[in-house]
Design an enzyme around this catalytic site. Structure first.
Site, PDB file in Angstrom:
ATOM      1  N   ALA A  69      48.213  -9.969  34.848  1.00 47.04           N
ATOM      2  CA  ALA A  69      47.070  -9.819  35.172  1.00 47.04           C
ATOM      3  C   ALA A  69      46.641  -9.944  36.299  1.00 47.04           C
ATOM      4  O   ALA A  69      48.487 -10.373  36.962  1.00 47.04           O
ATOM      5  CB  ALA A  69      46.318 -11.180  34.090  1.00 47.04           C
ATOM      6  N   GLY A 117      50.045 -11.106  30.738  1.00 51.44           N
ATOM      7  CA  GLY A 117      49.085  -9.817  29.540  1.00 51.44           C
ATOM      8  C   GLY A 117      50.254  -9.226  29.839  1.00 51.44           C
ATOM      9  O   GLY A 117      50.139  -8.542  28.332  1.00 51.44           O
ATOM     10  N   GLU A 120      52.507  -9.963  26.666  1.00 47.48           N
ATOM     11  CA  GLU A 120      51.267 -10.307  25.432  1.00 47.48           C
ATOM     12  C   GLU A 120      50.618  -9.102  24.687  1.00 47.48           C
ATOM     13  O   GLU A 120      50.049  -8.790  23.762  1.00 47.48           O
ATOM     14  CB  GLU A 120      49.869 -10.988  26.144  1.00 47.48           C
ATOM     15  CG  GLU A 120      50.461 -12.698  25.609  1.00 47.48           C
ATOM     16  CD  GLU A 120      48.884 -13.937  27.107  1.00 47.48           C
ATOM     17  OE1 GLU A 120      48.472 -14.605  26.483  1.00 47.48           O
ATOM     18  OE2 GLU A 120      48.393 -13.282  28.306  1.00 47.48           O
ATOM     19  N   GLU A 140      53.149 -17.501  32.828  1.00 47.83           N
ATOM     20  CA  GLU A 140      52.090 -18.302  33.447  1.00 47.83           C
ATOM     21  C   GLU A 140      51.950 -20.052  33.896  1.00 47.83           C
ATOM     22  O   GLU A 140      51.362 -20.773  34.653  1.00 47.83           O
ATOM     23  CB  GLU A 140      50.699 -18.891  32.277  1.00 47.83           C
ATOM     24  CG  GLU A 140      50.168 -16.845  31.885  1.00 47.83           C
ATOM     25  CD  GLU A 140      51.342 -16.022  31.467  1.00 47.83           C
ATOM     26  OE1 GLU A 140      50.539 -15.607  30.573  1.00 47.83           O
ATOM     27  OE2 GLU A 140      52.305 -16.830  30.719  1.00 47.83           O
ATOM     28  N   MET A 325      78.547 -24.858  56.863  1.00 47.00           N
ATOM     29  CA  MET A 325      77.032 -24.421  57.174  1.00 47.00           C
ATOM     30  C   MET A 325      78.034 -22.794  57.746  1.00 47.00           C
ATOM     31  O   MET A 325      77.035 -22.070  57.070  1.00 47.00           O
ATOM     32  CB  MET A 325      76.572 -24.125  58.856  1.00 47.00           C
ATOM     33  CG  MET A 325      75.137 -23.545  58.680  1.00 47.00           C
ATOM     34  SD  MET A 325      73.789 -23.834  58.137  1.00 47.00           S
ATOM     35  CE  MET A 325      73.318 -24.952  57.760  1.00 47.00           C
ATOM     36  N   VAL A 401      77.780 -22.745  65.042  1.00 49.78           N
ATOM     37  CA  VAL A 401      78.807 -23.795  66.384  1.00 49.78           C
ATOM     38  C   VAL A 401      77.844 -25.474  66.038  1.00 49.78           C
ATOM     39  O   VAL A 401      76.587 -25.627  65.686  1.00 49.78           O
ATOM     40  CB  VAL A 401      79.305 -23.335  67.410  1.00 49.78           C
ATOM     41  CG1 VAL A 401      80.399 -22.175  67.100  1.00 49.78           C
ATOM     42  CG2 VAL A 401      78.197 -23.040  68.396  1.00 49.78           C
ATOM     43  N   VAL A 402      78.305 -25.748  66.801  1.00 55.64           N
ATOM     44  CA  VAL A 402      77.502 -27.409  66.713  1.00 55.64           C
ATOM     45  C   VAL A 402      76.778 -27.322  68.112  1.00 55.64           C
ATOM     46  O   VAL A 402      76.551 -26.303  69.039  1.00 55.64           O
ATOM     47  CB  VAL A 402      78.717 -28.279  67.119  1.00 55.64           C
ATOM     48  CG1 VAL A 402      78.796 -27.580  68.845  1.00 55.64           C
ATOM     49  CG2 VAL A 402      78.252 -29.536  67.471  1.00 55.64           C
ATOM     50  N   ASN A 501      60.879 -28.480  61.569  1.00 54.79           N
ATOM     51  CA  ASN A 501      61.039 -29.738  62.708  1.00 54.79           C
ATOM     52  C   ASN A 501      60.075 -30.313  63.164  1.00 54.79           C
ATOM     53  O   ASN A 501      60.366 -31.189  62.987  1.00 54.79           O
ATOM     54  CB  ASN A 501      62.493 -29.791  63.069  1.00 54.79           C
ATOM     55  CG  ASN A 501      63.223 -29.435  62.018  1.00 54.79           C
ATOM     56  OD1 ASN A 501      63.650 -30.325  61.040  1.00 54.79           O
ATOM     57  ND2 ASN A 501      64.746 -28.744  61.828  1.00 54.79           N
ATOM     58  N   TYR A 660      59.072 -24.168  50.908  1.00 52.97           N
ATOM     59  CA  TYR A 660      60.356 -23.408  50.810  1.00 52.97           C
ATOM     60  C   TYR A 660      61.599 -24.502  52.034  1.00 52.97           C
ATOM     61  O   TYR A 660      62.892 -24.076  51.587  1.00 52.97           O
ATOM     62  CB  TYR A 660      60.812 -22.099  51.627  1.00 52.97           C
ATOM     63  CG  TYR A 660      59.987 -21.113  50.987  1.00 52.97           C
ATOM     64  CD1 TYR A 660      59.714 -21.761  49.723  1.00 52.97           C
ATOM     65  CD2 TYR A 660      59.373 -20.148  51.240  1.00 52.97           C
ATOM     66  CE1 TYR A 660      59.127 -20.294  48.531  1.00 52.97           C
ATOM     67  CE2 TYR A 660      58.875 -18.616  50.046  1.00 52.97           C
ATOM     68  CZ  TYR A 660      58.687 -19.542  48.680  1.00 52.97           C
ATOM     69  OH  TYR A 660      58.543 -18.280  47.394  1.00 52.97           O
TER      70      TYR A 660
END
Length: 715
Positions: A69, A117, A120, A140, A325, A401-402, A501, A660
């Protein structure tokens, strides 16, 4: 031509077969908007008026079949109320039943996505054939509703109640082989043979080789389950699904109840049960917010696509720093098809990064998400190096890096001297000013922030941070690369903490204030988890790392001293001073022990209470509502400030970044939609009631003006 509209055409093909083709003008996909449903009714009327037809083939001229839909209409339609929704669904049921009851066999050729839909729609026909790369499903429940156009009625009668519950409650997109296995489709054939296979099925049905009328009778009749089987299927499913969905998402359980209630009913009665349940779910705040979330996601994707159109492709990347990381970035890039150099100054660090990538790839192989050959290709696409020797043809570099301004500045200056003049250089910093880091560079226009969230392979957000001198070209390339990595990039402007942050630390500020006034951190965790956060603030700080939190908090305090600086020692400082760094050294607000799978499991640690006791200024009990208010008001107000300051462009981007990036409860829609749900005026009153707690709780003048005018963040 039997019928021609803006979305649907019907013509006669082959041996007196009508082909109804979905091909929505001006759109790249087919969707069942209100206008398309009206056209479908007209097309079906035209088919009924056509003499001597022997079959109906339903097909699509688009790459997808029908994606569902038109979700853009949902808020407006939901606003019309429960009675309207029941009536609307009943009208669609009548139309779909008319297709199902046509006096000749029917078949759907599923060439691409058939969702909601669209799925369906396929269930109305007697037969379904599917292309190998097509997918089918009923998502749905992910929008807080349930299938309302026959999905809860027809699917259990076609594939069985247990399989239908799994499809509907999981909201999954199911591949062709899985659909064939459970009987949702009758054949899977190559795309170029799909239409011929569908027409052949109709010919077999007309020749009496396939019993199409028996198919219909089964779909129109009660489910073939005896009372014991029914109890086992439905009650077991409810317990399992309730545990998975949690208390904030009622639609999966409601879908099971709909299937259960309709199991002993005929088609029309079962459809009425479904229509009423759909309307009930559509009127919930959860559905409103999850639909809003979908719309926000579309805004974010559209903005990213606009940047992508300006971008030069990233064919080869590099990451500086080969820790967890850096290894995560290398894995994500290589697994999505972009070769990447991984540089460090130590051999053991390179091995750590490679091991991280190898571990993540091996897990994908274990879960059948990747073949061993694909894993080998991905590992070969990661090239470890101790030098800049082969950086001359790198298109984009991620510095990871750090988190130290001097070290980052030195590394960025070094890498700039070893890449091509048009290469894009990015920094995976979580707090350090992009403008400040750019001062070390000769080509600041080619530099921006690219802030990944940990763990890289799980967290969908990437903040792309634009500095004062960052060019559109640099932003576009970084956004395009993030998208290619399978991430959701959101472009923000530079400020301390950027967006996520900057918003998160006032939330932690609220938490520290609660503890100083006598709140038990375990209770605060439980209340906020009940509110919908995946983990409470104390547990989250342990996961983030108390050393990381102390550093970021200092950056926030320096950047926004009026509301984020503290004169006295904080709970974070005390934990850090006593070397309680969280999960990384197994001591934080909680103590951590490894479970049987090697994952950290939190335990109560009385020593943590003893350490923070000297900071407690008061001793009182807080209600759940007080805890939520003191935690959420600072977070929401800082989100408002970020929008007003132009750090983020739209409410949609702000809310999606929080969902997110830090797990803001999706069913609440984001910080700004949360304010809207409460009412801007009511939110301002709530903030004013907490004014004694300081500037962190002070509404902006613009927010007060919005409250006075009755305005909202979302129309």
């Amino acid at each position: 031509m039997i019928y021609q509209g803006d979305a649907i055409s019907v013509k006669t093909v082959g041996d007196q077969v009508a082909e109804l083709t979905f091909d929505l003008k001006g759109e790249s996909i087919n969707k069942l908007s209100s206008a398309v449903i009206r056209e479908l009714g007209e097309a079906v009327d035209a088919i009924q008026r056509t003499d001597e037809l022997k079959g109906l083939l339903i097909s699509s001229a688009k790459e997808a079949f029908i994606v569902g839909a038109d979700i853009k209409e949902f808020h407006e339609i939901f606003d019309k109320g429960e009675d309207y929704l029941v009536e609307m669904n009943q009208k669609v049921h009548t139309l779909f039943n008319t297709i199902e009851d046509l006096p000749f066999p029917t078949v759907t050729a599923v060439n691409g996505l058939a969702l909601g839909g669209g799925c369906e729609m396929t269930l109305t026909t007697d037969f379904r054939v599917m292309a190998p790369k097509a997918k089918i499903g009923l998502p749905e429940t992910k929008l807080g509703i349930l299938p309302g156009w026959g999905g809860c009625v027809r699917l259990p009668r076609i594939i069985g109640a247990d399989n239908a519950i799994e499809w509907i409650c999981g909201g999954t997109e199911n591949k062709a082989d899985q659909a064939l296995k459970v009987g949702a489709v009758d054949a899977v054939v190559e795309l170029d043979k799909l239409r011929d296979a569908a027409l052949d099925i109709l010919a077999q049905a007309n020749a009496g080789q396939l019993d199409w009328q028996a198919r219909r009778a089964e779909k129109a009749s009660p489910l073939k389950l005896d009372p014991i089987e029914a109890m086992m299927v439905f009650e077991t499913s409810k317990g399992y699904v309730a545990g998975k969905a949690g208390p904030h998402y009622p639609s999966p359980i409601e879908a099971i109840k709909v299937i259960q209630k309709g199991a002993t009913a005929d088609r029309e009665k079962a459809q009425h049960i479904e229509a009423k349940a759909f309307a009930k779910m559509a009127m919930t705040d959860v559905a409103f917010n999850l639909v809003g979330l979908f719309m926000n996601d579309q805004v974010v994707k559209k903005k990213a696509s606009q940047y992508e159109q300006l971008a030069q492709p990233v064919e080869k990347a590099a990451v500086l720093g080969a820790g967890i990381m850096g290894g995560g970035v290398a894995y994500q890039s290589a697994s999505k098809g972009t070769p990447i150099m991984m540089k460090d100054i130590r051999e053991d660090a390179l091995q750590l990064g490679l091991n991280e990538a190898k571990k993540l790839l091996a897990k994908r192989v274990e879960r059948n998400k990747m073949t061993v050959e694909q894993m080998a290709d991905a590992l070969n696409a990661i090239r470890p190096t101790l030098s800049y020797g082969d950086f001359g043809d790198v298109d984009l570099v991620v510095e990871a890096v750090v988190e130290n301004p001097k070290i980052k500045g030195s590394v960025l200056s070094e890498v700039e001297a070893n890449v091509a003049d048009d290469a894009i250089v990015t920094s995976n910093t979580s707090t350090i000013s992009i403008n400040a880091l750019a001062e070390n560079l000769k080509r600041p226009e080619n530099f921006c922030g690219m802030h990944f969230f940990n763990p890289v392979h799980r967290m969908p957000l990437v903040e792309v941070i634009r500095g004062e001198k960052t060019s559109d070209k640099a932003v576009a390339a970084t956004v395009a690369y993030a998208r290619k990595m399978g991430k959701t990039p959101i472009v923000v402007n530079d400020c301390p903490g950027f967006l996520v942050n900057r918003v998160l630390f006032p939330y932690f500020g609220g938490f520290m204030g609660l503890m100083e006034h006598g709140a038990d951190f375990q209770r605060v965790d439980k209340v906020m988890e009940k509110f919908g956060w995946p983990m409470g603030p104390a547990y989250l700080l342990d996961v983030v790392g108390l050393d990381t939190a102390v550093h970021a908090n200092a950056v926030m305090a320096e950047g926004f001293p009026d509301r984020m600086a503290r004169d006295s020692k904080t709970v974070l400082n005390v934990m850090f001073e006593h070397e309680r760094l969280g999960q990384k050294n197994k001591l934080g607000f909680y103590r951590y022990e490894e479970d049987r799978k090697g994952k950290p499991k939190k335990q109560v640690d009385e020593e943590a209470y003893a350490l923070v006791k000297p900071l407690i200024q008061d001793s009182r009990e807080f209600s759940d509502d007080e805890i939520v208010a003191r935690m959420m008001v600072p977070l929401c107000l800082e989100t408002v400030r970020c929008l007003e300051d132009g750090i983020v462009g739209t409410p949609a981007e702000a809310d999606m970044a929080l969902i997110y990036g830090i797990g803001f409860p999706p069913f609440r829609g984001g910080a700004l939609r949360y304010i809207d749900a409460m009412g801007v005026d009511q939110f301002v009153q709530l903030a004013d009631s907490l004014a004694e707690l300081g500037p962190l709780y002070a509404p902006t003048q613009k927010l007060r003006d919005m409250a006075a005018k009755g305005e909202r963040f979302y129309a």
